[in-house]
Enzyme design. Structure first.
Site, short mmCIF file in Angstrom:
data_model
loop_
_atom_site.label_atom_id
_atom_site.label_comp_id
_atom_site.label_asym_id
_atom_site.label_seq_id
_atom_site.Cartn_x
_atom_site.Cartn_y
_atom_site.Cartn_z
N CYS A 11 -10.71 -3.23 -4.24
CA CYS A 11 -9.72 -4.20 -4.73
C CYS A 11 -10.41 -5.44 -5.28
O CYS A 11 -10.00 -5.99 -6.31
CB CYS A 11 -8.74 -4.58 -3.63
SG CYS A 11 -7.61 -3.23 -3.25
N GLU A 19 -3.07 -4.51 -3.11
CA GLU A 19 -3.58 -5.45 -4.12
C GLU A 19 -3.65 -4.77 -5.49
O GLU A 19 -3.31 -5.37 -6.51
CB GLU A 19 -4.99 -5.94 -3.73
CG GLU A 19 -5.04 -6.76 -2.47
CD GLU A 19 -5.26 -5.92 -1.21
OE1 GLU A 19 -4.76 -4.78 -1.14
OE2 GLU A 19 -5.90 -6.42 -0.28
N CYS A 68 -10.27 -5.04 0.26
CA CYS A 68 -11.41 -4.12 0.34
C CYS A 68 -12.27 -4.26 -0.92
O CYS A 68 -11.88 -4.90 -1.91
CB CYS A 68 -10.92 -2.69 0.50
SG CYS A 68 -10.29 -1.96 -1.03
N GLU A 82 0.42 5.19 0.65
CA GLU A 82 -0.50 6.19 1.17
C GLU A 82 -0.10 7.59 0.72
O GLU A 82 0.97 7.80 0.12
CB GLU A 82 -0.57 6.09 2.70
CG GLU A 82 -1.15 4.74 3.12
CD GLU A 82 -1.39 4.59 4.60
OE1 GLU A 82 -0.91 5.43 5.40
OE2 GLU A 82 -2.07 3.61 4.97
N CYS A 125 -4.24 0.79 -2.44
CA CYS A 125 -4.07 -0.47 -1.72
C CYS A 125 -3.00 -1.35 -2.39
O CYS A 125 -2.78 -1.27 -3.61
CB CYS A 125 -5.36 -1.27 -1.72
SG CYS A 125 -6.69 -0.55 -0.76
N ASN A 147 0.82 -1.21 0.00
CA ASN A 147 0.00 0.00 0.00
C ASN A 147 0.86 1.26 0.00
O ASN A 147 1.91 1.31 0.65
CB ASN A 147 -1.03 0.01 1.15
CG ASN A 147 -0.48 -0.30 2.51
OD1 ASN A 147 0.49 -1.04 2.65
ND2 ASN A 147 -1.09 0.26 3.53
#
Ligand code: THU
Length: 163
Positions: A115, A75, A112, A64, A73, A62
């Site tokens: 994703c 993924e 999530c 940010e 993210c 990830n």
């Protein structure tokens, strides 16, 4: 009125030795990738390792941003990189691991919703399932055989009609 039950089979492994050597290796690669996550705001690091049909592994973590929604993210970093670097190569499995600097993550963190939607696009594009291996610091390892299992009734390109 008709009721339809939608369910799926989640495989739960108490010990990583129950997995194949390749699956164990992929989880290790996801754990390594997690260490390089850029997560100064959430302190929640996620690593992903994508195994392709040509044997290559593409990792992601990830990333940010001070403008929070601009981050991405693990993924999606990984699958988009796989799509960019190996277009048209089938994705077989994605291993995902997560940990927090603030507390011990007790069970495998599942991808999530965004994703799941992004990964399912590749399943539909390639016409075959992408399995997921999920592991955190503690607890069992989860495996699901297809991302569509965890995103039932997913939106897909057929809704957009012929184009
Ligand atoms: N995160 C992921 O990398 N993958 C997920 O599926 C869920 C959340 C990241 C995003 C953000 O950097 C941090 O975890 C906390 O939400």
């Amino acid at each position: 009125m008709e009721k339809r039950k939608i369910g799926f089979e989640l495989l739960v492994f108490e010990d990583e030795k129950e997995l194949s050597q390749n699956e164990q290796k992929l989880l290790r690669e996801a754990m390594e990738a997690k260490e390089n996550a850029y997560a100064p705001y959430s302190k929640f690091k996620v690593g992903a390792a994508v195994l392709l049909d040509n044997g290559e592994v593409v990792i992601g973590n990830n990333q940010e941003n001070s403008s929070y929604p601009s981050g991405l993210c693990a993924e999606r970093v990984a699958v988009f990189q796989a799509g960019a670097k190996y277009p048209g190569v089938t994705i077989k499995t994605i291993a995902i691991t997560a940990s927090s600097a603030n507390h011990e993550v007790q069970e495998p963190a599942a991808p999530c919703g965004n994703c799941r939607q992004s990964i399912i696009e590749y399943e539909q594009k390639q016409g075959s399932s992408i399995s997921l291996l999920l592991r955190s610091e503690k607890g069992p390892i989860y495996k699901c055989n297809s991302v569509s299992d965890i995103l039932p009734l997913a939106f897909n390109s057929s809704f957009l009609g012929d184009s």
